[in-house]
Design a protein around this motif. Structure first.
Motif, PDB file in Angstrom:
ATOM      1  N   TYR A  39     -21.562  41.870  21.335  1.00 16.08           N
ATOM      2  CA  TYR A  39     -21.488  43.032  22.223  1.00 16.08           C
ATOM      3  C   TYR A  39     -21.021  44.299  21.512  1.00 16.08           C
ATOM      4  O   TYR A  39     -21.028  45.369  22.078  1.00 16.08           O
ATOM      5  CB  TYR A  39     -20.635  42.757  23.461  1.00 16.08           C
ATOM      6  CG  TYR A  39     -21.156  41.599  24.265  1.00 16.08           C
ATOM      7  CD1 TYR A  39     -22.347  41.708  24.978  1.00 16.08           C
ATOM      8  CD2 TYR A  39     -20.489  40.395  24.276  1.00 16.08           C
ATOM      9  CE1 TYR A  39     -22.836  40.636  25.696  1.00 16.08           C
ATOM     10  CE2 TYR A  39     -20.972  39.321  24.992  1.00 16.08           C
ATOM     11  CZ  TYR A  39     -22.153  39.445  25.707  1.00 16.08           C
ATOM     12  OH  TYR A  39     -22.632  38.383  26.412  1.00 16.08           O
TER      13      TYR A  39
ATOM     14  N   GLU B  81     -20.075  50.257  19.119  1.00 18.57           N
ATOM     15  CA  GLU B  81     -20.375  49.732  20.447  1.00 18.57           C
ATOM     16  C   GLU B  81     -21.626  50.343  21.052  1.00 18.57           C
ATOM     17  O   GLU B  81     -21.991  50.008  22.172  1.00 18.57           O
ATOM     18  CB  GLU B  81     -19.175  49.958  21.359  1.00 18.57           C
ATOM     19  CG  GLU B  81     -17.932  49.254  20.828  1.00 18.57           C
ATOM     20  CD  GLU B  81     -16.750  49.327  21.755  1.00 18.57           C
ATOM     21  OE1 GLU B  81     -16.914  49.034  22.950  1.00 18.57           O
ATOM     22  OE2 GLU B  81     -15.660  49.681  21.277  1.00 18.57           O
ATOM     23  N   SER B  82     -22.288  51.236  20.331  1.00 18.47           N
ATOM     24  CA  SER B  82     -23.507  51.903  20.810  1.00 18.47           C
ATOM     25  C   SER B  82     -24.650  51.634  19.837  1.00 18.47           C
ATOM     26  O   SER B  82     -24.418  51.181  18.714  1.00 18.47           O
ATOM     27  CB  SER B  82     -23.270  53.414  20.900  1.00 18.47           C
ATOM     28  OG  SER B  82     -22.374  53.702  21.936  1.00 18.47           O
ATOM     29  N   PRO B  83     -25.868  51.938  20.235  1.00 13.96           N
ATOM     30  CA  PRO B  83     -26.989  51.791  19.298  1.00 13.96           C
ATOM     31  C   PRO B  83     -26.735  52.604  18.029  1.00 13.96           C
ATOM     32  O   PRO B  83     -26.110  53.671  18.073  1.00 13.96           O
ATOM     33  CB  PRO B  83     -28.175  52.342  20.084  1.00 13.96           C
ATOM     34  CG  PRO B  83     -27.803  52.133  21.516  1.00 13.96           C
ATOM     35  CD  PRO B  83     -26.317  52.369  21.553  1.00 13.96           C
TER      36      PRO B  83
ATOM     37  N   SER C  71     -28.937  47.638  18.408  1.00 13.87           N
ATOM     38  CA  SER C  71     -28.048  47.803  19.548  1.00 13.87           C
ATOM     39  C   SER C  71     -27.200  46.538  19.688  1.00 13.87           C
ATOM     40  O   SER C  71     -27.719  45.476  20.049  1.00 13.87           O
ATOM     41  CB  SER C  71     -28.845  48.027  20.832  1.00 13.87           C
ATOM     42  OG  SER C  71     -27.959  48.115  21.932  1.00 13.87           O
TER      43      SER C  71
ATOM     44  N   ASP D  50     -25.186  45.672  21.867  1.00 10.95           N
ATOM     45  CA  ASP D  50     -25.080  45.210  23.244  1.00 10.95           C
ATOM     46  C   ASP D  50     -26.277  44.362  23.668  1.00 10.95           C
ATOM     47  O   ASP D  50     -26.131  43.451  24.480  1.00 10.95           O
ATOM     48  CB  ASP D  50     -24.935  46.412  24.180  1.00 10.95           C
ATOM     49  CG  ASP D  50     -24.677  46.004  25.610  1.00 10.95           C
ATOM     50  OD1 ASP D  50     -23.859  45.079  25.826  1.00 10.95           O
ATOM     51  OD2 ASP D  50     -25.287  46.594  26.515  1.00 10.95           O
ATOM     52  N   SER D  51     -27.465  44.633  23.098  1.00  8.00           N
ATOM     53  CA  SER D  51     -28.658  43.957  23.614  1.00  8.00           C
ATOM     54  C   SER D  51     -29.498  43.222  22.571  1.00  8.00           C
ATOM     55  O   SER D  51     -30.268  42.338  22.937  1.00  8.00           O
ATOM     56  CB  SER D  51     -29.552  44.973  24.335  1.00  8.00           C
ATOM     57  OG  SER D  51     -29.936  46.006  23.451  1.00  8.00           O
ATOM     58  N   ASP D  52     -29.376  43.538  21.293  1.00  8.19           N
ATOM     59  CA  ASP D  52     -30.190  42.861  20.282  1.00  8.19           C
ATOM     60  C   ASP D  52     -29.602  41.501  19.936  1.00  8.19           C
ATOM     61  O   ASP D  52     -28.378  41.337  19.882  1.00  8.19           O
ATOM     62  CB  ASP D  52     -30.279  43.707  19.000  1.00  8.19           C
ATOM     63  CG  ASP D  52     -31.155  44.927  19.167  1.00  8.19           C
ATOM     64  OD1 ASP D  52     -31.954  44.968  20.121  1.00  8.19           O
ATOM     65  OD2 ASP D  52     -31.048  45.842  18.338  1.00  8.19           O
ATOM     66  N   PRO D  53     -30.469  40.505  19.674  1.00  6.69           N
ATOM     67  CA  PRO D  53     -29.959  39.192  19.268  1.00  6.69           C
ATOM     68  C   PRO D  53     -29.294  39.280  17.889  1.00  6.69           C
ATOM     69  O   PRO D  53     -29.619  40.157  17.076  1.00  6.69           O
ATOM     70  CB  PRO D  53     -31.216  38.317  19.227  1.00  6.69           C
ATOM     71  CG  PRO D  53     -32.350  39.267  19.103  1.00  6.69           C
ATOM     72  CD  PRO D  53     -31.927  40.553  19.742  1.00  6.69           C
TER      73      PRO D  53
ATOM     74  N   SER E 136     -31.080  39.971  14.581  1.00  8.28           N
ATOM     75  CA  SER E 136     -31.556  41.335  14.301  1.00  8.28           C
ATOM     76  C   SER E 136     -30.673  42.031  13.273  1.00  8.28           C
ATOM     77  O   SER E 136     -31.116  42.955  12.597  1.00  8.28           O
ATOM     78  CB  SER E 136     -31.570  42.183  15.576  1.00  8.28           C
ATOM     79  OG  SER E 136     -32.421  41.627  16.535  1.00  8.28           O
TER      80      SER E 136
END
Length: 127
Positions: A17, A32-34, A47, A49-52, A55
């Motif tokens: 995260y 914590e951001s892209p 990112s 928060d959202s990329d596996p 990545s």
């Protein structure tokens, strides 16, 4: 603003995260951001928060590399340059804290929502 990471070596990274970079001498950068990661002519937009987790594998080339430049600018963005030429760049976030850099004795710099920088100097022992 110079963040004092020059010469510090990246010891490990953790992605859950947020992307946390653990440096020598007890310094840490938490993203914590892209952000963008550039190396060997390739650019990766990541990112935490959202990329596996896989990545972030290209960032493995940063392990044991020393930072040659670490700066935050007036807009709240973060730029890290490593001695192998790789770079990390984080733009400020309008709604969240985009990144933090911490060090020993309470040193802390935070890119606040909207890009304002909040800073806490390291505590020094008074005679």
């Amino acid at each position: 603003m110079n963040l004092g990471l020059e010469g510090k070596k990246l010891l490990s990274t953790t992605v859950e995260y947020s992307a946390v970079l653990h440096f020598s001498d007890d310094y840490t950068a938490r993203i914590e951001s892209p952000f963008s990661f550039r190396s060997t002519g390739k650019k990766y937009d990541l990112s935490p928060d959202s990329d596996p987790q896989e990545s972030f594998q290209p960032m493995a080339i940063l392990l044991h590399q020393a930072v040659t430049r670490a700066e935050a600018d007036d807009s709240g963005s973060l730029s890290l340059v490593f001695d192998n030429g790789a770079t990390i760049h984080v733009e400020p976030d309008d709604e969240y804290e985009a990144w933090t850099v911490s060090g020993p004795d309470g040193f802390l710099v935070v890119s606040m929502p909207g890009g304002e920088l909040a800073t806490w100097e390291a505590k020094t022992d008074s005679p």
